[in-house]
Design a protein around this motif. Structure first.
Motif, PDB file in Angstrom:
ATOM      1  N   SER A 215       0.819  -1.214   0.000  1.00 24.47           N
ATOM      2  CA  SER A 215       0.000   0.000   0.000  1.00 24.47           C
ATOM      3  C   SER A 215       0.856   1.269   0.000  1.00 24.47           C
ATOM      4  O   SER A 215       0.350   2.352  -0.298  1.00 24.47           O
ATOM      5  CB  SER A 215      -0.938   0.010   1.216  1.00 24.47           C
ATOM      6  OG  SER A 215      -0.205   0.153   2.422  1.00 24.47           O
ATOM      7  N   GLN A 216       2.140   1.144   0.337  1.00 26.48           N
ATOM      8  CA  GLN A 216       3.040   2.288   0.346  1.00 26.48           C
ATOM      9  C   GLN A 216       3.843   2.413  -0.940  1.00 26.48           C
ATOM     10  O   GLN A 216       4.504   3.424  -1.161  1.00 26.48           O
ATOM     11  CB  GLN A 216       4.016   2.170   1.535  1.00 26.48           C
ATOM     12  CG  GLN A 216       3.349   2.047   2.895  1.00 26.48           C
ATOM     13  CD  GLN A 216       2.522   3.267   3.248  1.00 26.48           C
ATOM     14  OE1 GLN A 216       2.971   4.391   3.124  1.00 26.48           O
ATOM     15  NE2 GLN A 216       1.290   3.035   3.696  1.00 26.48           N
ATOM     16  N   ASP A 217       3.781   1.377  -1.773  1.00 27.23           N
ATOM     17  CA  ASP A 217       4.564   1.359  -3.010  1.00 27.23           C
ATOM     18  C   ASP A 217       3.664   1.692  -4.193  1.00 27.23           C
ATOM     19  O   ASP A 217       2.651   1.016  -4.422  1.00 27.23           O
ATOM     20  CB  ASP A 217       5.198  -0.029  -3.198  1.00 27.23           C
ATOM     21  CG  ASP A 217       6.299  -0.013  -4.240  1.00 27.23           C
ATOM     22  OD1 ASP A 217       6.149   0.699  -5.254  1.00 27.23           O
ATOM     23  OD2 ASP A 217       7.303  -0.721  -4.053  1.00 27.23           O
ATOM     24  N   GLU A 218       4.018   2.707  -4.955  1.00 29.98           N
ATOM     25  CA  GLU A 218       3.200   3.118  -6.091  1.00 29.98           C
ATOM     26  C   GLU A 218       3.110   2.032  -7.156  1.00 29.98           C
ATOM     27  O   GLU A 218       2.106   1.932  -7.866  1.00 29.98           O
ATOM     28  CB  GLU A 218       3.777   4.394  -6.714  1.00 29.98           C
ATOM     29  CG  GLU A 218       3.673   5.621  -5.813  1.00 29.98           C
ATOM     30  CD  GLU A 218       4.222   6.869  -6.486  1.00 29.98           C
ATOM     31  OE1 GLU A 218       4.705   6.748  -7.631  1.00 29.98           O
ATOM     32  OE2 GLU A 218       4.172   7.946  -5.861  1.00 29.98           O
ATOM     33  N   CYS A 219       4.137   1.217  -7.286  1.00 35.69           N
ATOM     34  CA  CYS A 219       4.136   0.162  -8.306  1.00 35.69           C
ATOM     35  C   CYS A 219       3.049  -0.881  -8.042  1.00 35.69           C
ATOM     36  O   CYS A 219       2.538  -1.500  -8.973  1.00 35.69           O
ATOM     37  CB  CYS A 219       5.493  -0.531  -8.352  1.00 35.69           C
ATOM     38  SG  CYS A 219       6.847   0.554  -8.863  1.00 35.69           S
ATOM     39  N   ALA A 220       2.695  -1.087  -6.781  1.00 41.00           N
ATOM     40  CA  ALA A 220       1.685  -2.084  -6.439  1.00 41.00           C
ATOM     41  C   ALA A 220       0.275  -1.588  -6.702  1.00 41.00           C
ATOM     42  O   ALA A 220      -0.651  -2.397  -6.841  1.00 41.00           O
ATOM     43  CB  ALA A 220       1.822  -2.497  -4.966  1.00 41.00           C
TER      44      ALA A 220
END
Length: 383
Positions: free
Chosen positions: A276-281
């Protein structure tokens, strides 16, 4: 400790969603029956009504056919990578079951019969229906809603939470849980005054629905203090020699009384939080919360079906209160410890305790999973 049990902030029924029970389909049947009754009571002639219904059925089947054709235009560029070079496999993947084609044939024949052989009028109607369906596809109005996507993912067991729950069980819990009781017994024999209640000889697994996992429990709550480590389990696994598995024992302070238990977080929740903190996900907070709840439900289903893990764990799902409560976590754990202690004495006396309506104990978390959604029986000889 007081005889009044600790009460978590929210009822379990509001925290952990149950599996969908097909009420949407039953609602569709009900609306269908009501519509048919209204049509019958309106006194409209049957021939025009039958003609309209048949035409609408034909238009829907044409829409399915056109949508499959549009998807096929993309899939023919991925025959090798997605369909093993088979055009037939791509065709079956793009178009629905064969009975849709049969239904289209039947509806088309009925349209010809009901329009009294007026081919020009039939062609006009079918052409307009095709244009409407293509417009719907072009505007993206055919895409399923968020609820439909969620239901399809849950039924097919393709959510992130399902994979994390099974990985956590196969790669960790199935290894360590059968050995927990023995480790607790060894520690109890060496320290008879510490682990007096055998009902708490379990691994208490914390499942915060926020996925906020604190690496140091002592920093999360000052009423939780590290005591010692239980006996280590050493295994050679996946190429690693003498891999070590161990659990930490903690002291939980309750005013003037001390409780002891093995407790740890469910580590896959850290992955959900990191996603949830990673834009790629592309993983929002709302999706994280939904996946955390589904992770808990799936993990509970798996463990309930595992004979070797029976009576060796306690899942503690909770949602942090919005208030700045520094001892919220210890109270959650204390409630479960008190409940287990109470159950032990109740069994000895031949009585069954009644859990409060607002607790999160595993007894009350009856998720009412339908038979079709239950995991298959687990067999240790297959692992």
């Amino acid at each position: 400790m007081s005889r009044e049990p600790w009460r978590p902030s929210h009822p379990s029924a509001l925290l952990i969603p149950t599996a969908r029970a097909g009420r949407a389909q039953r609602a569709g049947y009900l609306l269908l029956a009501l519509g048919a009754a209204v049509l019958y009571l309106s006194g409209q002639p049957l021939a025009p009504a039958a003609r309209s219904l048949t035409f609408h059925f034909t238009a829907l089947q044409i829409g399915v056919l056109l949508k499959g054709t549009c998807y096929l235009a993309e899939e023919i560029f991925h025959l090798q990578s997605r369909h093993h070079g088979s055009f037939w496999r791509a065709l079956n993947a793009c178009f629905p079951q064969r009975w849709h084609g049969l239904l289209l044939l039947v509806c088309g024949s009925a349209c010809v019969a009901l329009l009294d052989g007026d081919g020009q009028l039939l062609s006009l109607h079918l052409g307009l229906a095709s244009l409407c369906q293509l417009l719907i596809l072009a505007l993206g109005l055919h895409k399923p809603s968020a609820v439909e996507v969620s239901e399809m993912s849950e039924k097919s067991k393709q959510n992130v939470a399902h994979g994390l729950a099974w990985s956590y069980y196969i790669g960790y819990l199935k290894i360590v849980l059968p050995r927990v009781k023995k480790s607790m017994e060894e520690f109890s024999r060496a320290n008879p005054n510490v682990m007096a209640c055998s009902e708490t000889w379990k691994l208490h697994i914390l499942v915060p629905l926020s996925c906020d996992v604190c690496d140091d429990l002592e920093k999360a709550d000052s009423n939780i203090q590290y005591l010692t480590d239980l006996t280590e389990t050493t295994l050679t696994r996946a190429g690693t020699k003498k891999r070590v598995y161990k659990h930490s024992l903690y002291t939980i302070r309750d005013k003037d009384k001390l409780w002891h238990c093995a407790v740890e977080y469910a580590t896959p929740l850290q992955s959900l939080y990191a996603m949830s903190q990673d834009e790629c996900a592309a993983f929002s907070r709302e999706e994280r919360l939904e996946q955390a709840k589904l992770f808990y439900r799936t993990l509970e289903e798996i463990l309930k079906g595992s004979k070797e893990c029976a009576g060796t764990y306690r899942l503690i799902a909770y949602e942090e209160s919005g208030e700045a409560d520094t001892h919220f976590l210890s109270r959650e754990i204390l409630w479960h410890l008190w409940q287990q202690h109470h159950e032990e004495y109740a069994v000895c006396e031949g009585n069954h305790p009644h859990a409060p309506a607002t607790t999160l104990n595993s007894t009350e978390l009856n998720l009412q999973i339908s038979a079709s959604d239950l995991p298959h029986p687990l067999r240790s000889d297959c692992f």
